[in-house]
Design a protein around this motif. Sequence first.
Motif, PDB file in Angstrom:
ATOM      1  N   ALA A 642     114.471  75.367  37.116  1.00  0.00           N
ATOM      2  CA  ALA A 642     115.466  76.634  37.131  1.00  0.00           C
ATOM      3  C   ALA A 642     116.840  76.413  36.469  1.00  0.00           C
ATOM      4  CB  ALA A 642     115.636  77.191  38.657  1.00  0.00           C
ATOM      5  N   LEU A 643     117.161  75.072  36.892  1.00  0.00           N
ATOM      6  CA  LEU A 643     118.271  74.531  36.146  1.00  0.00           C
ATOM      7  C   LEU A 643     118.485  74.348  34.652  1.00  0.00           C
ATOM      8  CD1 LEU A 643     121.618  73.465  36.501  1.00  0.00           C
ATOM      9  CD2 LEU A 643     120.595  71.471  37.013  1.00  0.00           C
ATOM     10  N   ARG A 644     117.471  73.784  34.340  1.00  0.00           N
ATOM     11  CA  ARG A 644     117.121  73.534  32.844  1.00  0.00           C
ATOM     12  C   ARG A 644     117.156  75.170  32.085  1.00  0.00           C
ATOM     13  NH1 ARG A 644     111.990  71.031  29.699  1.00  0.00           N
ATOM     14  NH2 ARG A 644     113.109  70.639  27.594  1.00  0.00           N
ATOM     15  N   VAL A 709     128.034  82.330  34.216  1.00  0.00           N
ATOM     16  CA  VAL A 709     127.349  82.511  33.149  1.00  0.00           C
ATOM     17  C   VAL A 709     125.792  82.642  33.200  1.00  0.00           C
ATOM     18  CG1 VAL A 709     126.589  81.359  30.662  1.00  0.00           C
ATOM     19  CG2 VAL A 709     129.001  81.169  31.517  1.00  0.00           C
ATOM     20  N   ALA A 710     125.339  81.863  33.983  1.00  0.00           N
ATOM     21  CA  ALA A 710     123.955  81.998  34.399  1.00  0.00           C
ATOM     22  C   ALA A 710     123.607  82.150  35.903  1.00  0.00           C
ATOM     23  CB  ALA A 710     123.034  80.728  33.753  1.00  0.00           C
ATOM     24  N   PRO A 711     123.918  83.222  36.437  1.00  0.00           N
ATOM     25  CA  PRO A 711     123.779  83.234  38.055  1.00  0.00           C
ATOM     26  C   PRO A 711     122.479  83.138  38.325  1.00  0.00           C
ATOM     27  CG  PRO A 711     124.449  85.348  36.974  1.00  0.00           C
ATOM     28  CD  PRO A 711     124.650  84.446  35.993  1.00  0.00           C
ATOM     29  N   GLU A 712     122.022  82.696  39.375  1.00  0.00           N
ATOM     30  CA  GLU A 712     120.743  82.602  40.030  1.00  0.00           C
ATOM     31  C   GLU A 712     120.397  84.029  40.214  1.00  0.00           C
ATOM     32  OE1 GLU A 712     119.147  78.991  42.305  1.00  0.00           O
ATOM     33  OE2 GLU A 712     121.527  78.894  42.618  1.00  0.00           O
ATOM     34  N   ASP A 725     115.389  85.436  36.297  1.00  0.00           N
ATOM     35  CA  ASP A 725     114.362  84.438  35.731  1.00  0.00           C
ATOM     36  C   ASP A 725     114.822  84.433  34.214  1.00  0.00           C
ATOM     37  OD1 ASP A 725     112.256  83.094  34.612  1.00  0.00           O
ATOM     38  OD2 ASP A 725     110.597  84.432  35.232  1.00  0.00           O
ATOM     39  N   TYR A 726     115.243  82.869  33.960  1.00  0.00           N
ATOM     40  CA  TYR A 726     115.453  82.663  32.814  1.00  0.00           C
ATOM     41  C   TYR A 726     114.438  81.628  31.882  1.00  0.00           C
ATOM     42  CZ  TYR A 726     120.348  83.577  34.396  1.00  0.00           C
ATOM     43  OH  TYR A 726     121.402  84.232  34.872  1.00  0.00           O
ATOM     44  N   ALA A 727     113.127  81.985  32.228  1.00  0.00           N
ATOM     45  CA  ALA A 727     112.080  81.285  31.523  1.00  0.00           C
ATOM     46  C   ALA A 727     112.331  81.465  29.950  1.00  0.00           C
ATOM     47  CB  ALA A 727     110.739  81.537  32.120  1.00  0.00           C
TER      48      ALA A 727
END
Length: 805
Positions: A642-644, A709-712, A725-727
Amino acid sequence: MRDHGAVLPDEPDLPIRRVLPSVRAALDDRGSAVLVAPPGTGKTTLVPLDLAGHGRVLVAEPRRLATRAAARRMAALVGEKVGERVGYAVRGDRRTGPDTRVEVVTTGLLVRRLQHDPALDGVDTVILDECHERHLDSDLALAFCVDVRANLRPDLRLLATSATADTARLADLLGRTVVAEDALHPVEVVWAPPAKVDPPHGLRVDPRLLDHVAATTRRAFRKRDGDVLVFLPGAGEIAAVADRLRDLPVRSLLGRQDAAEQDAVLRPSATRRIVLATAVAESSLTVPGVRVVVDAGLARVPRTDHARGLGALVTVPVSKAGAEQRAGRAGREAPGVVYRCWSEAAHDRLPARPQPEIASADLTGFALDLAMWGAPGGDGLALPDPPPAGPMTVAIETLRALDAVDDAGRVTARGRRIAGVGTHPRLARALLDGAPVVGAARAASVVALLDRESPGEDLVAGWRRVRDDTSFQQEVRRLRADLGASSSPARRMPDDLAAGLVVGLAYPERLARARGAGGSAYLMSGGTAADLAPGSALTGVAWLAVAAADRPPGRASARIRSAVAIDEATAREAGAALLRTSEEVAWSGGDVVARRVERLGAVPLVERPLSTVSPTVVAAALLDGLRREGLGLLRWDKGAVALRQRLAFARQALGEPWPDVSDAALLDGAWLGPDLVAARRRADLGRVDVAAALRRLLPWQLAGRLDAVAPERVAGPGERRLRVDYADPSAPVVALKVQEAFGWRDTPTVAEGRVPVLLHLLSPAGRPVAVTRDLASFWQNGYPQVRAELRGRYPRHAWPADPTG
């Protein structure tokens, strides 16, 4: 007969006679010229006899067979025996006398003479015959003679002859061109293609073509008058066709034949016969009685894989010029006919002329001759074509390894000794260094065998087959004479090890060790994989000294054509210059291996583990393994994945200085620095905290912004927090049921408000019903249809007309 009186006889009346005054005038005017004369015009025999009226003439022929035949023909024309006014010299055989005015030599022998006596004392005219064939020795002889005329002997007359009109480069070098008319007799062409055959591949010729050639020959012998001359690419094909015609009077004509056998074929026969010949019969000689030619349409030429040090003969279609030369054999004495075993359409696709040997051959001997002449690389010489740079570099590197030239490319004393043997520099080295170990006789025998076209797959068996061959023994005697006083073996060795040592001295990069027990796969010390033919008698041998191998197009490994079984001790002795011991820490077999390895070139001999290894060296090996096998060697838990993905989105949305976390960037390994230094083996990579390592990629000023910037998660209607979901870094996704979005008027954003998320709206059962980045538009345009479709299917769920209220 030592005066300059004429030698030319009154007969025969051939077309060349009409241009002899022009040839003499051209040489008188400039001292050099080109003569173009088709086969059968008499250029090889009548021109030298005519020019002998000016002084002593040296004629250079590209082949030994043609050399002897030309001398015999000229001697017969003047009514004498060979060795009187007309003589010859080939390697190991010379017949001349004090009255000799015309001496015929091979071009290779002329090059040797020029190296020893550049002034060619006592020679008034040099004739380089058949220059169109473009052999390496012919190119060298031409360049050296032009150099001699320019700097040492301006009075030396030089004539280059060619059977084809493609002489522009020769004319540039030598001046005026004299052209003779065609031969007296016409030759009918009969196109006789086979029904269906495969093209040649390497040395292989389709047996169906040989069947067809034999049938065509049988038909021609039955229907036509005179002898039949059949052109085939090599000795193997000659033997195969001879077997198919064993009920007919068949003779063979090859360059490697015993001289007496060759002479018998070149004498007139009282009865009709079929002569099966290689390209040696294309030019410079007449096979008497021939009225019919059958041409298989193939030629055998050398090809060199310079990168791997592999050289071989390959079979190619004949050129148009070569086909014309062959056809001319039928019209030398009377009208004739040629049967071409290919179609007229295929003939139109043939290359116009053969490729010059300099373009594809091994240039090691060529480079040594240039160094001997004082022109390393050919600089300043009038070569018809410059040597290609890559193959020339390989050749010079080989000569340096043999200690034949120094770092500046100048010939050394050992190089002169190698050149004096009169064979390929590799073979000369094997002879000189092998004789003190295995004895002069055995060393000379093996070198003579290696210099033959096809020594056989089992070289020792081939050695036994040719031991009593006259031409073979003649070459052995010549090589022994080059060694000087015979040397006794330093120790007793069986024939196979003696032969293997000599082969290994010639080709140390082809010393080969079996890959596994009992198989046919080998690794050669030069790094090339090689295989024996299926069913080979050498299968399972632990070590081979490979004499010949090639790598056909499309094959990953080379094919071993000729080899001898040896042991490791012999391999070590022959390849002593390739022995190396090194400490290796590398990724091998899926993990880090630390060992001390003794190698013969690329072949490992002895391995021992290393107990102490630098951590940085191990880290480099681990990084190599990571690059080979991929990031899957690391333990990617859900948090790290998820972090990547979040970092990848930040990079996609905002660019630098957000870090690049693509596979290519992470395989660089810098982000794992401390973890790699601490690791010792593959298993340690699986214990690396990947998420912590990824966070080290963030500059300090960005670390606090990642959640913005990229909140969970993003805020949903009411108090809900929805996971992002940032897949796909180009399209962050939030998935929720339609009812969960009621009351939500606008699409949520990430990247600090820059990027709207992609909403996956689901049915009450969790099935996708809509995808949108514009929620307001969806409520107005898409929702009414969704509501109409789902309210009947899910009546217990609320489906308000205005979901934003």
